[in-house]
Design a protein around this motif. Structure first.
Motif, PDB file in Angstrom:
ATOM      1  N   LEU A 179      42.982 -32.994  81.519  1.00  0.00           N
ATOM      2  CA  LEU A 179      44.461 -32.309  81.772  1.00  0.00           C
ATOM      3  C   LEU A 179      44.863 -32.934  83.163  1.00  0.00           C
ATOM      4  O   LEU A 179      46.152 -32.703  83.502  1.00  0.00           O
ATOM      5  CB  LEU A 179      44.106 -30.845  81.924  1.00  0.00           C
ATOM      6  CG  LEU A 179      43.721 -29.733  80.774  1.00  0.00           C
ATOM      7  CD1 LEU A 179      43.734 -28.574  81.250  1.00  0.00           C
ATOM      8  CD2 LEU A 179      44.715 -30.230  79.491  1.00  0.00           C
ATOM      9  N   TRP A 180      44.052 -33.751  83.788  1.00  0.00           N
ATOM     10  CA  TRP A 180      44.608 -34.501  85.167  1.00  0.00           C
ATOM     11  C   TRP A 180      44.382 -35.855  84.927  1.00  0.00           C
ATOM     12  O   TRP A 180      43.702 -36.518  86.026  1.00  0.00           O
ATOM     13  CB  TRP A 180      43.551 -33.712  86.182  1.00  0.00           C
ATOM     14  CG  TRP A 180      43.827 -32.369  86.320  1.00  0.00           C
ATOM     15  CD1 TRP A 180      43.206 -31.480  85.717  1.00  0.00           C
ATOM     16  CD2 TRP A 180      44.661 -31.859  87.193  1.00  0.00           C
ATOM     17  NE1 TRP A 180      43.733 -30.217  86.285  1.00  0.00           N
ATOM     18  CE2 TRP A 180      44.415 -30.371  87.174  1.00  0.00           C
ATOM     19  CE3 TRP A 180      45.567 -32.206  88.165  1.00  0.00           C
ATOM     20  CZ2 TRP A 180      45.044 -29.184  88.072  1.00  0.00           C
ATOM     21  CZ3 TRP A 180      46.339 -31.369  88.893  1.00  0.00           C
ATOM     22  CH2 TRP A 180      46.115 -29.598  88.904  1.00  0.00           C
ATOM     23  N   ARG A 181      44.857 -36.413  83.950  1.00  0.00           N
ATOM     24  CA  ARG A 181      44.497 -37.740  83.786  1.00  0.00           C
ATOM     25  C   ARG A 181      45.197 -38.751  84.904  1.00  0.00           C
ATOM     26  O   ARG A 181      44.668 -39.760  85.407  1.00  0.00           O
ATOM     27  CB  ARG A 181      45.201 -38.284  82.576  1.00  0.00           C
ATOM     28  CG  ARG A 181      44.377 -37.931  81.229  1.00  0.00           C
ATOM     29  CD  ARG A 181      44.998 -38.597  79.952  1.00  0.00           C
ATOM     30  NE  ARG A 181      44.695 -40.136  80.249  1.00  0.00           N
ATOM     31  CZ  ARG A 181      44.808 -40.743  79.260  1.00  0.00           C
ATOM     32  NH1 ARG A 181      45.178 -40.596  77.959  1.00  0.00           N
ATOM     33  NH2 ARG A 181      44.479 -42.015  79.388  1.00  0.00           N
TER      34      ARG A 181
ATOM     35  N   ASP B  19      42.045 -40.596  86.255  1.00  0.00           N
ATOM     36  CA  ASP B  19      41.915 -42.023  85.778  1.00  0.00           C
ATOM     37  C   ASP B  19      41.728 -43.216  87.135  1.00  0.00           C
ATOM     38  O   ASP B  19      41.210 -44.136  86.945  1.00  0.00           O
ATOM     39  CB  ASP B  19      43.098 -42.420  84.972  1.00  0.00           C
ATOM     40  CG  ASP B  19      42.847 -41.779  83.465  1.00  0.00           C
ATOM     41  OD1 ASP B  19      41.756 -41.241  83.478  1.00  0.00           O
ATOM     42  OD2 ASP B  19      43.592 -42.036  82.611  1.00  0.00           O
ATOM     43  N   PRO B  20      42.824 -42.847  87.885  1.00  0.00           N
ATOM     44  CA  PRO B  20      42.561 -43.808  89.214  1.00  0.00           C
ATOM     45  C   PRO B  20      41.114 -43.768  90.000  1.00  0.00           C
ATOM     46  O   PRO B  20      40.492 -44.842  90.366  1.00  0.00           O
ATOM     47  CB  PRO B  20      43.308 -43.525  90.144  1.00  0.00           C
ATOM     48  CG  PRO B  20      44.576 -42.802  89.498  1.00  0.00           C
ATOM     49  CD  PRO B  20      43.865 -42.308  88.339  1.00  0.00           C
TER      50      PRO B  20
ATOM     51  N   PRO C 272      36.266 -49.896  85.952  1.00  0.00           N
ATOM     52  CA  PRO C 272      37.688 -50.420  85.818  1.00  0.00           C
ATOM     53  C   PRO C 272      38.116 -50.129  84.134  1.00  0.00           C
ATOM     54  O   PRO C 272      39.055 -49.660  84.058  1.00  0.00           O
ATOM     55  CB  PRO C 272      37.679 -51.885  85.997  1.00  0.00           C
ATOM     56  CG  PRO C 272      36.571 -51.891  87.215  1.00  0.00           C
ATOM     57  CD  PRO C 272      35.595 -51.180  86.900  1.00  0.00           C
ATOM     58  N   GLN C 273      37.036 -50.306  83.480  1.00  0.00           N
ATOM     59  CA  GLN C 273      37.455 -50.197  81.873  1.00  0.00           C
ATOM     60  C   GLN C 273      37.143 -48.728  81.481  1.00  0.00           C
ATOM     61  O   GLN C 273      37.365 -48.303  80.432  1.00  0.00           O
ATOM     62  CB  GLN C 273      36.853 -51.054  81.008  1.00  0.00           C
ATOM     63  CG  GLN C 273      37.202 -52.438  81.586  1.00  0.00           C
ATOM     64  CD  GLN C 273      38.642 -52.770  81.443  1.00  0.00           C
ATOM     65  OE1 GLN C 273      39.425 -52.526  80.462  1.00  0.00           O
ATOM     66  NE2 GLN C 273      39.157 -53.455  82.422  1.00  0.00           N
TER      67      GLN C 273
ATOM     68  N   LEU D 227      34.259 -44.095  97.686  1.00  0.00           N
ATOM     69  CA  LEU D 227      34.072 -43.183  96.615  1.00  0.00           C
ATOM     70  C   LEU D 227      33.348 -43.863  95.125  1.00  0.00           C
ATOM     71  O   LEU D 227      32.355 -43.193  94.967  1.00  0.00           O
ATOM     72  CB  LEU D 227      35.489 -42.897  95.869  1.00  0.00           C
ATOM     73  CG  LEU D 227      35.517 -42.302  94.585  1.00  0.00           C
ATOM     74  CD1 LEU D 227      35.039 -40.918  94.848  1.00  0.00           C
ATOM     75  CD2 LEU D 227      36.873 -41.941  94.112  1.00  0.00           C
ATOM     76  N   PRO D 228      33.459 -45.142  95.000  1.00  0.00           N
ATOM     77  CA  PRO D 228      32.487 -45.685  93.960  1.00  0.00           C
ATOM     78  C   PRO D 228      30.844 -45.774  94.621  1.00  0.00           C
ATOM     79  O   PRO D 228      30.120 -45.532  93.717  1.00  0.00           O
ATOM     80  CB  PRO D 228      33.083 -47.166  93.735  1.00  0.00           C
ATOM     81  CG  PRO D 228      34.391 -47.060  94.222  1.00  0.00           C
ATOM     82  CD  PRO D 228      34.698 -46.127  95.386  1.00  0.00           C
TER      83      PRO D 228
END
Length: 322
Positions: free
Chosen positions: A144-146, A150-151, A158-159, A283-284
């Motif tokens: 619901l929060w793409r 997604d970012p 990345p993929q 973050l990563p």
């Protein structure tokens, strides 16, 4: 009779997330909760809940108190965590998807075990109830929060967003919502009305509150707090204090036990972020470190959950304090 400590912690975590859900219209109206800082903060605040994993087997089993067993546990734990971190570096996309699946199972079984231990009954995780509790924190934000999620996924792998197609997300969401509905109905029919609202609360929270804030709050105020409460009960040295209603000494004891491992994990994270020749985004790096620690942690918690719930037996002299 339900365990008082777990009953209170469960109510507190439900109140915390319920309050956040009630504020969701204001949060969205003012554009709050989108910053990844909320996610990082929540993950770091929840980090200590796995910091005493190396002590848990000795609390639960006499054989695990022997020095060779302790050393073996530390070596295996570090090796599995290192393998997880290496997987994120070698194949981040598949590693992230695997981490999401493990998270669903871990979150769901943790809540099932918490409620069983609270009510002093055997732990019997079923597929529907595990998905009902473990699915909302992972699947609902993905579906619901793409635009927000997604970012974040792409920053880690990345993929990964491309692997999680619209069809996969839609099917996963439908499955989780069915599990939430079935579980709530079953709990009402079983007379557990107070528990029936919990999967609905989680589904509502992750459906209406921006994912960075929702996941951070859930990890710190729900998952981690409930696990720490169980750990306080499992430590035999806390039996007398908890039996007398004294929470301060067990909390201070846990803080001392968790301090060094937490510091080591934070130092490792800071090193990944600030190392001159191999700097990583916060973050990563945070997600990679957390994911690396999650696999051995989840395995150890699963081993703990196989044991009968109930108060631990003291290993020292009656009334012994540390």
């Amino acid at each position: 009779m339900p365990d008082r400590l777990l009953l209170r912690v469960g109510a507190a975590s439900q109140l915390a997330l319920g309050g956040l859900l009630a504020l969701s219209p204001l949060i969205r109206a003012f554009g709050l909760g989108d910053s990844s800082a909320f996610l990082i903060t929540g993950l770091l605040l929840g980090l200590p809940h796995g910091a005493v994993d190396h002590l848990v087997p000795a609390w639960m089993s006499a054989r695990a108190r022997q020095l060779p067993a302790r050393v073996t546990l530390l070596v295996v734990y570090a090796a599995v965590a290192g393998a997880g971190l290496a997987a994120f570096r070698a194949a981040p996309n598949l590693a992230l998807v695997g981490f999401l699946v493990v998270s669903v199972v871990h979150f769901g079984t943790a809540d099932v075990a918490f409620r069983a231990e609270r009510d002093r009954r055997p732990i019997r995780p079923g597929v529907a109830v595990v998905l009902a509790y473990g699915g909302p924190p992972v699947v609902i934000p993905l579906a619901l929060w793409r635009e927000q999620v997604d970012p974040l996924l792409a920053a880690v792998a990345p993929q990964a967003p491309a692997l999680l197609t619209v069809e996969v997300r839609t099917l996963a969401l439908a499955t989780v919502l069915c599990a939430v509905t079935v579980t709530a109905i079953r709990q009402v029919r079983a007379g557990c009305v107070r528990d029936a609202g919990q999967p609905l609360l989680l589904a509502g929270l992750f459906g209406t509150v921006p994912p960075a804030l929702a996941v951070g709050a859930y990890f710190a105020a729900w998952h981690s707090c409930r696990h720490v409460a169980r750990l306080l009960r499992h430590d035999p040295r806390n039996t007398a204090d908890l039996g007398a209603g004294r929470l301060g000494p067990p909390l201070r004891r846990f803080a001392r036990q968790a301090a060094a491992p937490t510091v080591v994990a934070v130092v490792a994270l800071v090193a990944l972020v600030t190392w001159p020749s191999h700097r990583a985004d916060p973050l990563p790096a945070t997600v990679a470190v957390l994911a690396a620690l999650t696999l051995p942690h989840a395995v150890l918690v699963a081993w703990t959950d196989r044991r009968e719930p109930g108060p631990p037996r003291p290993t020292g002299r009656p009334g012994q304090r540390t």
